[in-house]
Design a protein around this motif. Structure first.
Motif, PDB file in Angstrom:
ATOM      1  N   ILE A   1      23.639 -43.707  14.649  1.00 21.91           N
ATOM      2  CA  ILE A   1      22.919 -43.751  13.050  1.00 21.91           C
ATOM      3  C   ILE A   1      21.672 -43.455  12.964  1.00 21.91           C
ATOM      4  O   ILE A   1      20.988 -42.343  12.221  1.00 21.91           O
ATOM      5  CB  ILE A   1      22.704 -45.323  14.120  1.00 21.91           C
TER       6      ILE A   1
ATOM      7  N   GLU B   1      17.767 -47.537   9.496  1.00 19.21           N
ATOM      8  CA  GLU B   1      19.167 -46.720   9.108  1.00 19.21           C
ATOM      9  C   GLU B   1      20.021 -48.284   9.920  1.00 19.21           C
ATOM     10  O   GLU B   1      21.057 -48.171   9.026  1.00 19.21           O
ATOM     11  CB  GLU B   1      18.444 -45.791   9.980  1.00 19.21           C
ATOM     12  N   LEU B   2      19.637 -48.716  11.614  1.00 22.41           N
ATOM     13  CA  LEU B   2      20.627 -49.841  11.081  1.00 22.41           C
ATOM     14  C   LEU B   2      21.046 -50.732  10.546  1.00 22.41           C
ATOM     15  O   LEU B   2      22.170 -51.690  10.321  1.00 22.41           O
ATOM     16  CB  LEU B   2      20.257 -50.730  12.639  1.00 22.41           C
TER      17      LEU B   2
ATOM     18  N   ALA C   1      22.697 -50.021   7.347  1.00 23.42           N
ATOM     19  CA  ALA C   1      24.313 -49.570   7.977  1.00 23.42           C
ATOM     20  C   ALA C   1      24.790 -50.869   8.303  1.00 23.42           C
ATOM     21  O   ALA C   1      25.953 -50.994   7.549  1.00 23.42           O
ATOM     22  CB  ALA C   1      24.501 -48.988   9.553  1.00 23.42           C
TER      23      ALA C   1
END
Length: 233
Positions: free
Chosen positions: A95, A49-50, A53
């Motif tokens: 996040i 996810e990081l 992003a």
């Protein structure tokens, strides 16, 4: 009237306690907790996810002006947004909330059971309901799409891990972006050698297909790490 369909399995694992952050966590879980996320899975999806992003702003050409304003009305220093602390802070902000977009795909093995979108099992159950079959999961139908206890625990562990290893993430961002985030964080700092199996599990089948190279697709941890794209999950 059709008899209720009683399912012998639960899609929503009961949350019986918070997972420990220590290395013994994955080894000593009791039977009630063996479906809760492992440390490996937490680190895997945190980095997915990081990285996702950060990728959204990777090619930004925005320039930030920082420092005191000079007499001519301009600031002392200009920096590129895509290498700035602001970009990292914005990517890290909430996040772990994105983890709540995941569902448990009970038909998939290992860490692959965590994925976005409706699982094949849940789609089957909803189709039965629409056909008039009474399906009992122990929760109201309108709550079926709410995050499960398993996913909620994954999100909670994600927050704890990010808080604990925030300095490591910052070190990677400012000095080591030539390395995979998953390798730098999970392999080099978070996980012991015997805790890394889930990092080699990559979804390569169709939705609902439980066979992924015999259930698990593994690699040696000294080999390049596959970059997991959030879209493939």
């Amino acid at each position: 009237m059709l008899r209720p369909l009683i399912l012998g399995f639960l899609l929503l694992s009961p949350l019986t306690g918070a997972a420990e952050e220590d290395d013994a966590n994955d080894k000593d879980k009791d039977k009630d907790n063996d479906r809760l996320p492992t440390k490996c899975e937490v680190c895997k999806f945190l980095t997915v996810e990081l990285q996702s992003a950060l990728d959204k702003t990777r090619r930004s050409k925005e320039v930030l002006e920082i420092g005191a304003v000079l007499d001519n009305g301009k600031r002392k220093k200009k920096i590129m947004y895509n290498t700035s602390e602001m970009r990292l802070a914005e990517a890290m902000d909430n996040i772990c909330e994105r983890i709540l977009q995941y569902n448990v795909h009970a038909e998939r093995p290992g860490s692959l059971r965590y994925a976005k979108g409706t699982s094949e099992t849940m789609m089957t159950l909803k189709n039965l309901v629409h056909k008039g079959v009474k399906v009992e999961l122990g929760i109201p139908f309108e709550m079926w799409d709410e995050p499960s206890a398993e996913v909620t625990d994954l999100k909670k562990q994600c927050e704890n891990m990010l808080e604990r290893y925030e300095d490591v993430v910052e070190d990677w961002y400012f000095h080591h972006q030539d390395l995979e985030l998953e390798r730098f964080l999970c392999v080099s700092h978070v996980l012991m050698v015997d805790q890394r199996d889930c990092l080699g599990e990559v979804w390569s089948g169709r939705k609902g297909d439980a066979s992924v190279s015999g259930g698990k697709e593994r690699r040696r941890t000294d080999q390049p790490v596959h970059h997991h794209d959030a879209g493939e999950l």
